[in-house]
Write a protein that holds these residues in place. Sequence first.
Motif, PDB file in Angstrom:
ATOM      1  N   ASN A  25     -16.105  25.737  28.689  1.00 32.69           N
ATOM      2  CA  ASN A  25     -17.048  24.062  28.826  1.00 32.69           C
ATOM      3  C   ASN A  25     -17.705  24.750  27.294  1.00 32.69           C
ATOM      4  OD1 ASN A  25     -16.840  23.094  31.332  1.00 32.69           O
ATOM      5  ND2 ASN A  25     -18.827  24.641  31.730  1.00 32.69           N
ATOM      6  N   ASP A  26     -17.925  23.494  27.097  1.00 29.73           N
ATOM      7  CA  ASP A  26     -18.769  24.134  25.204  1.00 29.73           C
ATOM      8  C   ASP A  26     -17.815  24.699  24.354  1.00 29.73           C
ATOM      9  OD1 ASP A  26     -21.377  22.146  26.613  1.00 29.73           O
ATOM     10  OD2 ASP A  26     -21.672  23.454  27.159  1.00 29.73           O
ATOM     11  N   ASP A  28     -16.213  25.650  20.988  1.00 29.13           N
ATOM     12  CA  ASP A  28     -17.210  25.348  18.740  1.00 29.13           C
ATOM     13  C   ASP A  28     -15.830  25.643  18.678  1.00 29.13           C
ATOM     14  OD1 ASP A  28     -18.380  23.151  19.486  1.00 29.13           O
ATOM     15  OD2 ASP A  28     -20.295  24.841  19.711  1.00 29.13           O
ATOM     16  N   CYS A  46     -16.626  29.662  23.758  1.00 25.79           N
ATOM     17  CA  CYS A  46     -17.056  28.449  24.995  1.00 25.79           C
ATOM     18  C   CYS A  46     -18.142  29.204  25.554  1.00 25.79           C
ATOM     19  CB  CYS A  46     -15.514  28.540  25.300  1.00 25.79           C
ATOM     20  SG  CYS A  46     -14.464  29.600  26.532  1.00 25.79           S
ATOM     21  N   ASN A  47     -18.088  28.114  26.982  1.00 30.45           N
ATOM     22  CA  ASN A  47     -18.965  29.190  27.631  1.00 30.45           C
ATOM     23  C   ASN A  47     -18.495  28.871  29.255  1.00 30.45           C
ATOM     24  OD1 ASN A  47     -21.301  27.077  27.024  1.00 30.45           O
ATOM     25  ND2 ASN A  47     -21.442  26.998  29.004  1.00 30.45           N
ATOM     26  N   LYS A  99     -23.386  30.256  30.397  1.00 25.52           N
ATOM     27  CA  LYS A  99     -24.389  29.598  29.927  1.00 25.52           C
ATOM     28  C   LYS A  99     -25.593  29.262  29.580  1.00 25.52           C
ATOM     29  CE  LYS A  99     -26.215  24.673  29.712  1.00 25.52           C
ATOM     30  NZ  LYS A  99     -24.941  24.042  28.661  1.00 25.52           N
ATOM     31  N   ARG A 102     -25.757  32.194  26.285  1.00 24.43           N
ATOM     32  CA  ARG A 102     -25.172  31.490  25.206  1.00 24.43           C
ATOM     33  C   ARG A 102     -26.171  30.571  23.461  1.00 24.43           C
ATOM     34  NH1 ARG A 102     -20.248  27.147  24.088  1.00 24.43           N
ATOM     35  NH2 ARG A 102     -20.814  27.039  22.118  1.00 24.43           N
ATOM     36  N   GLU A 103     -26.695  29.935  24.942  1.00 26.04           N
ATOM     37  CA  GLU A 103     -28.326  29.582  24.324  1.00 26.04           C
ATOM     38  C   GLU A 103     -29.030  30.148  23.960  1.00 26.04           C
ATOM     39  OE1 GLU A 103     -29.547  27.109  28.264  1.00 26.04           O
ATOM     40  OE2 GLU A 103     -28.161  25.933  27.661  1.00 26.04           O
ATOM     41  N   ASP A 106     -27.442  32.024  20.666  1.00 28.71           N
ATOM     42  CA  ASP A 106     -27.376  30.765  19.951  1.00 28.71           C
ATOM     43  C   ASP A 106     -26.437  31.646  18.886  1.00 28.71           C
ATOM     44  OD1 ASP A 106     -27.282  28.230  18.589  1.00 28.71           O
ATOM     45  OD2 ASP A 106     -30.121  28.696  18.037  1.00 28.71           O
ATOM     46  N   GLU A 108     -24.838  29.579  16.859  1.00 29.02           N
ATOM     47  CA  GLU A 108     -24.369  28.461  15.995  1.00 29.02           C
ATOM     48  C   GLU A 108     -24.768  28.519  14.872  1.00 29.02           C
ATOM     49  OE1 GLU A 108     -22.065  27.391  20.456  1.00 29.02           O
ATOM     50  OE2 GLU A 108     -23.856  28.964  19.339  1.00 29.02           O
ATOM     51  N   SER A 118     -16.226  21.588  17.022  1.00 34.05           N
ATOM     52  CA  SER A 118     -16.214  20.492  18.338  1.00 34.05           C
ATOM     53  C   SER A 118     -15.039  20.336  19.218  1.00 34.05           C
ATOM     54  CB  SER A 118     -17.498  20.519  18.791  1.00 34.05           C
ATOM     55  OG  SER A 118     -18.703  21.255  18.608  1.00 34.05           O
ATOM     56  N   GLU A 120     -12.967  18.229  21.981  1.00 34.85           N
ATOM     57  CA  GLU A 120     -14.043  17.274  23.436  1.00 34.85           C
ATOM     58  C   GLU A 120     -12.553  18.234  24.161  1.00 34.85           C
ATOM     59  OE1 GLU A 120     -16.048  14.940  23.800  1.00 34.85           O
ATOM     60  OE2 GLU A 120     -16.562  15.836  21.764  1.00 34.85           O
TER      61      GLU A 120
END
Length: 123
Positions: A25-26, A28, A46-47, A99, A102-103, A106, A108, A118, A120
């Motif tokens: 997921n997600d 970048d 990614c996660n 997830k 990753r949060e 951070d 990014e 990103s 899709e």
Amino acid sequence: MAKKETSSDQLIAHIIKGIEEVKGNDIDILDLREIENTVCDYFIICNGTSNTQVNAIVNSIQKTVSKNLKDKPWHVEGSENAEWVLIDYVNVVVHVFQKHIREFYDIESLWGDAKITSIETSY
């Protein structure tokens, strides 16, 4: 033995393919080439949703890159607990997170000067 040069674009494409095959997921891509004193040209982040999926993503990336480009990572770290696994292909470094980890870190925002693309996904 001389190592065959692999373009970063090809490597990134196969890494993304490996992530998508196991529904990471997600995704970048951080382009670090314009930033001074970086250790590599790109980060791919990614996660997954669990340590099982994180390990599946890591294995899928390695398998896809090895099969298509005959390239192995220089270093892999974090597979034991599979919360944050780093796969180092020298010019491209892949970060596979759970997830919540990753949060917390951070990455990014730590690399806020990087150009972020990103990816899709359709799943």
